[in-house]
Design a protein around this motif. Sequence first.
Motif: not given
Length: 255
Positions: A13, A15, A38-39, A42-43, A243
Amino acid sequence: MELQKRLVEPFHFSGNHVGCLLIHGFSGSPSEMRLLGECLAKLGWTVHGIRLSGHGTTPEEMAKTRWEDWTKDAVAGVAELRKTCDTVIGVGLSMGGLLALHLATLGLLDGIVTLNAPMVLADRRTRYAKLIRPFITFIGKPKSHRVASAPESIPERFVYERIPVDGLVSLNRGIRQVRSKLSSITCPALLMQSRKDFTVNPVSVQIIHEQIKHVNPIVHYWEKSGHILTLGREREEVALKVHEFLQKFTTETSV
């Protein structure tokens, strides 16, 4: 068959400039790390989840691979992230955490997050794998391990129930090698450990902390989760903890 294919496939992913190399555990697959990936995506973080050689296929295929193969896979994962990210953090579960520590001893990472990384395995029988190798090719996972993790695991996970003894012997060798070089690690570290881990002895995190205390590692214990922290009851809190650690490596306001 389609579900299995999805569970064992590597994932990526895109980012920001901080890349997270997600590494699954011994006899597991990328399915152990996908929810966390995935988490984090998203962040806003870049995420690259790899599949280690011999994993996500059959125990017979895994029996052909060794620690050296898995370290090459991890190094290749870092190289892939470096193509687009100027900062790379290794995030590993169990043997994946051991691989992240290995990468850090080589100076290839800017930070590490370990989740139940092994220095001491809970099942004492695993220490004698080399002795039984001439007589047994595969061993089943202890029933207690499977039952302990079942209530807190989600259905979508691909893992072997039979372990190649040669692979276990190689893992033990990898543990010894990494443990002997821990003091050379210089990057920031977040060390997480489940109190209810029946696969890795929780004393492992203390051993790691003692050897890398010069980098002031953060140690966090989880009270309700078993060995597969990424799929356990506290998985959302685990993701947020990662995170929080990652935020140390960026000044971007969008994350």
